[in-house]
Design an enzyme around this catalytic site. Structure first.
Site, PDB file in Angstrom:
ATOM      1  N   LYS A  13       0.849  -1.376  -0.015  1.00  0.00           N
ATOM      2  CA  LYS A  13      -0.073  -0.074  -0.057  1.00  0.00           C
ATOM      3  C   LYS A  13       0.929   1.348  -0.088  1.00  0.00           C
ATOM      4  CE  LYS A  13      -1.755  -0.512   4.088  1.00  0.00           C
ATOM      5  NZ  LYS A  13      -1.319  -1.872   4.673  1.00  0.00           N
ATOM      6  N   ARG A  87      -7.725   1.390  10.758  1.00  0.00           N
ATOM      7  CA  ARG A  87      -7.454  -0.234  10.794  1.00  0.00           C
ATOM      8  C   ARG A  87      -8.363  -0.693  11.713  1.00  0.00           C
ATOM      9  NH1 ARG A  87      -1.665   0.709  10.021  1.00  0.00           N
ATOM     10  NH2 ARG A  87      -0.388  -1.275   9.513  1.00  0.00           N
ATOM     11  N   ARG A 125      11.788  -6.001   3.486  1.00  0.00           N
ATOM     12  CA  ARG A 125      11.449  -4.797   3.223  1.00  0.00           C
ATOM     13  C   ARG A 125      12.271  -4.090   3.766  1.00  0.00           C
ATOM     14  NH1 ARG A 125       5.642  -2.280   4.408  1.00  0.00           N
ATOM     15  NH2 ARG A 125       5.641  -3.322   6.372  1.00  0.00           N
ATOM     16  N   ARG A 159      12.710  -2.554   9.602  1.00  0.00           N
ATOM     17  CA  ARG A 159      11.828  -2.312  10.816  1.00  0.00           C
ATOM     18  C   ARG A 159      11.930  -3.251  11.906  1.00  0.00           C
ATOM     19  NH1 ARG A 159       6.403  -0.247   7.791  1.00  0.00           N
ATOM     20  NH2 ARG A 159       5.545  -1.354   9.605  1.00  0.00           N
ATOM     21  N   ARG A 170       0.996  -9.356  13.461  1.00  0.00           N
ATOM     22  CA  ARG A 170       0.272  -8.180  12.969  1.00  0.00           C
ATOM     23  C   ARG A 170      -0.534  -8.861  12.030  1.00  0.00           C
ATOM     24  NH1 ARG A 170       5.078  -5.339  10.387  1.00  0.00           N
ATOM     25  NH2 ARG A 170       3.606  -3.726   9.423  1.00  0.00           N
TER      26      ARG A 170
HETATM   27  P1  AMP Z   1       2.464   0.252   9.256  1.00  0.00           P
HETATM   28  O1  AMP Z   1       3.605   1.163   8.868  1.00  0.00           O
HETATM   29  O2  AMP Z   1       1.248   0.703   8.340  1.00  0.00           O
HETATM   30  O3  AMP Z   1       2.680  -1.091   8.770  1.00  0.00           O
HETATM   31  O4  AMP Z   1       2.258   0.634  10.486  1.00  0.00           O
HETATM   32  C1  AMP Z   1       3.413   0.071  11.607  1.00  0.00           C
HETATM   33  C2  AMP Z   1       2.777   0.159  12.806  1.00  0.00           C
HETATM   34  O5  AMP Z   1       2.345   1.195  13.472  1.00  0.00           O
HETATM   35  C3  AMP Z   1       1.655  -0.786  13.152  1.00  0.00           C
HETATM   36  O6  AMP Z   1       1.822  -2.174  13.463  1.00  0.00           O
HETATM   37  C4  AMP Z   1       0.965  -0.401  14.436  1.00  0.00           C
HETATM   38  O7  AMP Z   1       1.588  -0.815  15.740  1.00  0.00           O
HETATM   39  C5  AMP Z   1       1.034   1.071  14.148  1.00  0.00           C
HETATM   40  N1  AMP Z   1      -0.113   1.781  13.484  1.00  0.00           N
HETATM   41  C6  AMP Z   1      -0.153   2.326  12.341  1.00  0.00           C
HETATM   42  N2  AMP Z   1      -1.432   2.632  11.620  1.00  0.00           N
HETATM   43  C7  AMP Z   1      -2.032   2.451  12.655  1.00  0.00           C
HETATM   44  C8  AMP Z   1      -3.447   2.609  12.953  1.00  0.00           C
HETATM   45  N3  AMP Z   1      -4.453   3.113  11.957  1.00  0.00           N
HETATM   46  N4  AMP Z   1      -4.061   2.104  14.108  1.00  0.00           N
HETATM   47  C9  AMP Z   1      -3.118   1.567  15.247  1.00  0.00           C
HETATM   48  N5  AMP Z   1      -1.931   1.295  14.931  1.00  0.00           N
HETATM   49  C10 AMP Z   1      -1.289   1.721  13.836  1.00  0.00           C
END
Ligand code: AMP
Length: 215
Positions: A13, A87, A125, A159, A170
């Site tokens: 995404k 989310r 990644r 990460r 996740r």
């Molecule tokens: P991402 O980069 O989108 O994979 O997000 C990395 C981490 O940030 C996730 O595993 C969550 O711990 C936190 N996170 C990102 N977006 C959200 C969201 N909309 N709601 C809750 N936690 C989030």
């Protein structure tokens, strides 16, 4: 225009959001990027969020909702892609309430791919700590190891939540909530789907057509 990119972690995404945003002069609000930035800066929000992110768990709704609503207020231009938000159903409802006074959401694009594929995607990644550009060791390697093609800094890193155990956690948590969001947006006639188990260019073509159809 305000659109949401929905889908599990590491499905691509973010890569697609950055690409279409560059093409069409849109902004991207990535809650993941914003939270990582807050962690790196050691702000109160960052210190609170770190515990959840490192465990592969969701950060509390009120924290991310505040980040998104604050960011939406400060954005102007052609439009916004929300990447990684909402989310949860509660976040989707908060967003709907926030946008009530405006035109509302234009569309939601659900990225779909088999779960097994996502573990490999996440473990390969690499992200640029400086400009957040996204790479993959196999599918989109940087020209020079560890160095970001986009900004030229030697700042690529993996990460901690992209390591296998955290990714599995996740993905497990994600399935149920994503389905609820899919139903929520389908009921509102906003949902479209894109097959994300293909090469980046083919997906980008479909994403571009979809965005064009909304304008
Ligand atoms: P991402 O980069 O989108 O994979 O997000 C990395 C981490 O940030 C996730 O595993 C969550 O711990 C936190 N996170 C990102 N977006 C959200 C969201 N909309 N709601 C809750 N936690 C989030």
């Amino acid at each position: 225009m305000i659109v949401v990119f929905l889908g599990p972690p590491a499905i691509g995404k973010g890569t697609q959001a950055r690409r279409i945003a560059r093409e069409r002069g849109l902004s991207v609000i990535s809650t993941g990027d914003k939270l990582r930035e807050a962690v790196a800066q050691g702000t109160d929000v960052g210190q609170e969020a770190k515990k959840f992110i490192d465990q592969g768990q969701l950060v509390p709704d009120e924290v991310v909702v505040r980040i998104v609503t604050d960011s939406l207020r400060s954005i102007n231009g052609n439009g916004v892609i929300l990447d990684g938000f909402p989310r949860t159903l509660s976040q989707a409802e908060s967003l709907e309430t926030h946008l009530e006074k405006e035109a509302g959401l234009d569309g939601v694009l659900h990225f779909e791919a088999p779960t097994e594929m996502l573990i490999g995607r996440a473990s390969g990644r690499r992200i640029c700590r400086n400009c957040q550009e996204i790479y993959h060791l196999e599918f989109r390697p940087p020209r020079s190891e560890g160095v970001c093609d986009a900004c030229g800094q030697e700042t690529l890193y993996q990460r901690t939540d992209d390591q296998e155990e955290a990714v599995r956690r996740r993905l497990e948590g994600d399935q149920l909530t994503t389905q609820k969001l899919v139903d929520f947006y389908q009921e509102r006639g906003l949902l479209a789907r894109v097959a994300a188990d293909r090469d980046v260019d083919s997906i980008a073509k479909d994403v571009s057509l979809w965005v064009e159809g909304l304008s």
